[in-house]
Design an enzyme around this catalytic site. Sequence first.
Site, PDB file in Angstrom:
ATOM      1  N   CYS A 106      -0.832   8.050   6.155  1.00  0.00           N
ATOM      2  CA  CYS A 106      -2.094   7.325   6.393  1.00  0.00           C
ATOM      3  C   CYS A 106      -3.030   7.786   5.270  1.00  0.00           C
ATOM      4  O   CYS A 106      -3.915   8.601   5.479  1.00  0.00           O
ATOM      5  CB  CYS A 106      -2.668   7.684   7.755  1.00  0.00           C
ATOM      6  N   ALA A 108      -5.195   6.422   2.611  1.00  0.00           N
ATOM      7  CA  ALA A 108      -6.519   6.064   2.085  1.00  0.00           C
ATOM      8  C   ALA A 108      -7.603   6.906   2.769  1.00  0.00           C
ATOM      9  O   ALA A 108      -7.458   7.239   3.944  1.00  0.00           O
ATOM     10  CB  ALA A 108      -6.792   4.586   2.318  1.00  0.00           C
ATOM     11  N   GLY A 110      -7.425   8.714  -0.029  1.00  0.00           N
ATOM     12  CA  GLY A 110      -6.589   9.364  -1.041  1.00  0.00           C
ATOM     13  C   GLY A 110      -6.908  10.803  -1.375  1.00  0.00           C
ATOM     14  O   GLY A 110      -6.257  11.381  -2.242  1.00  0.00           O
ATOM     15  N   GLY A 111      -7.879  11.405  -0.701  1.00  0.00           N
ATOM     16  CA  GLY A 111      -8.229  12.803  -0.995  1.00  0.00           C
ATOM     17  C   GLY A 111      -7.033  13.732  -0.818  1.00  0.00           C
ATOM     18  O   GLY A 111      -6.773  14.602  -1.665  1.00  0.00           O
ATOM     19  N   LYS A 112      -6.290  13.526   0.269  1.00  0.00           N
ATOM     20  CA  LYS A 112      -5.152  14.420   0.531  1.00  0.00           C
ATOM     21  C   LYS A 112      -3.951  14.045  -0.336  1.00  0.00           C
ATOM     22  O   LYS A 112      -3.129  14.900  -0.662  1.00  0.00           O
ATOM     23  CB  LYS A 112      -4.806  14.406   2.015  1.00  0.00           C
ATOM     24  N   ARG A 135      -8.616  -0.642   1.540  1.00  0.00           N
ATOM     25  CA  ARG A 135      -8.794   0.787   1.254  1.00  0.00           C
ATOM     26  C   ARG A 135      -7.873   1.284   0.139  1.00  0.00           C
ATOM     27  O   ARG A 135      -8.051   2.379  -0.388  1.00  0.00           O
ATOM     28  CB  ARG A 135      -8.568   1.603   2.529  1.00  0.00           C
ATOM     29  N   ASP A 157       2.035  -0.180   7.192  1.00  0.00           N
ATOM     30  CA  ASP A 157       1.655   0.531   8.412  1.00  0.00           C
ATOM     31  C   ASP A 157       2.572   1.756   8.568  1.00  0.00           C
ATOM     32  O   ASP A 157       3.790   1.635   8.414  1.00  0.00           O
ATOM     33  CB  ASP A 157       1.840  -0.433   9.608  1.00  0.00           C
ATOM     34  N   ASN A 180     -15.483  12.949  14.791  1.00  0.00           N
ATOM     35  CA  ASN A 180     -16.258  13.933  15.556  1.00  0.00           C
ATOM     36  C   ASN A 180     -17.721  13.854  15.165  1.00  0.00           C
ATOM     37  O   ASN A 180     -18.070  13.284  14.129  1.00  0.00           O
ATOM     38  CB  ASN A 180     -15.697  15.343  15.342  1.00  0.00           C
ATOM     39  N   CYS A 225      -9.325  14.682  12.748  1.00  0.00           N
ATOM     40  CA  CYS A 225     -10.678  15.254  12.734  1.00  0.00           C
ATOM     41  C   CYS A 225     -11.346  14.938  14.075  1.00  0.00           C
ATOM     42  O   CYS A 225     -12.548  14.736  14.149  1.00  0.00           O
ATOM     43  CB  CYS A 225     -11.497  14.765  11.544  1.00  0.00           C
TER      44      CYS A 225
END
Lengths: 296, 153
Positions: A106, A108, A110-112, A135, A157, A180, A225
């Site tokens: 999952c 987008a 894309g940071g990880k 995204r 997906d 959160n 999160c």
Amino acid sequence: MSSREFFVNRYAQLGWNFRVAEARQAIRINQTNAKSKNLPERLRSIGVQLEKAPFLESGYWVGKSKVSAGATAEYLLGLYSIQEAAAQIPATLFTALRGKTVLDACAAPGGKTVELSDLMGNTGSVVALDVNKMRLAALSNQLERCHVSNAVVYNLDARQASRLSLKFDRILLDVPCSGNFASDKLWFNRRTLKDAERNAQLQREILSEALKCLAPNGEIVYSTCSLEPEEDELNMDWAVKNLNLQIEKVNCHGEKGLTEVFGQKLDASVERCKRIWPENTQGFFVCKLTKRTVQP
Amino acid sequence: MKQLAMFASQFGAKITLNPELVVEKAQRYYFLNATLKKLARGDFYSAGLYLGKVKNGVFFPSFNLLDMLVDLAANKVVLDRKTAWLFICGRDVFRTGILRVCGSKRKGAATLVLNEFGECLGFGRITGSLDEAEGRVVVRNILDVGDFLRRER
């Protein structure tokens, strides 16, 4: 009872007294690109105040700064990424990433994905999926900015990942979740328990699909999160009992996972998960899973 | 591949990429490593290093490609800190902001634009003599890394 009171009461039942918290802005140095550039010093020289996040190898909090950390030449050159501190943890929990075939299910924005690629030193391959085509443009921009050369991106997906007919050594499941309050000021107005339950179902489907694509001796890192146990410990308890997965010990920031949730006793191994209540970071949950080799 | 070679030649550079590892999809070019080449299916959204795209017959390079050219290109200008900042904000370059020039100083030549650390900020076209044009725009900004922020708008 307001939505806020409802959730705050739930957190109290889980052993945490609510206090207002806001995630601090954080950056992660892209070591592959910033090697021998003494980036923290360079950023300080242009007025970006940094404070080392003690639980992260490459993570810093951004203090009051003269310039926006998201608009420096160094950022645009891919020497660092803006990435919330707790969100930097999941990718670091994998062992021996270099040369591996990795799935970011999952992905987008894309940071990880960039972080995985950085930890892999641009070796091996990262397959990045996201169901939302809109995204993917943001994801591709991140990859270009950070000069990622080992990733392939599909508009797919995560629940259909086995269609790729690939086996992955490492799978990152940073699954869609309810979020959160520390990263969304209007969170209490937006969310209901039904959202958490609906997300929990989606997360189980993604986890089940990921298992089909996991290579022998493979590792899955699952993260959200969300502070809602339906999306966290209860899902991991379900995975242990239904998917023949085991939870591995991890050495990272956070408290032990809950093993009793609203009177329900969970598998003892769920305490190996890490739950991060909001303080300097947003709320977060992370754990590492492998296939069980011996039946319980 | 022809588009890439032609683009590189504007800078006096000759680019040599293994053609088997360069993939074109919807007029976008990608450079894959051998592992990705084996693994990537044809329906990818992006793969490997994005090199650039052709739109209406014009080649638009990526910053990955510009980065590859840094060590190959003859034409480069190195900017001082303030001018580098103005350049990534989309401004053209005045002669006074240039610390060093390599390669062609000919009007109309393409040149890579680097900061004081030798990092590629983009490219431009020389619009005036680099030897005598004090106080005038000498490099017209064509593409700079500030584009990443502009794309998000």
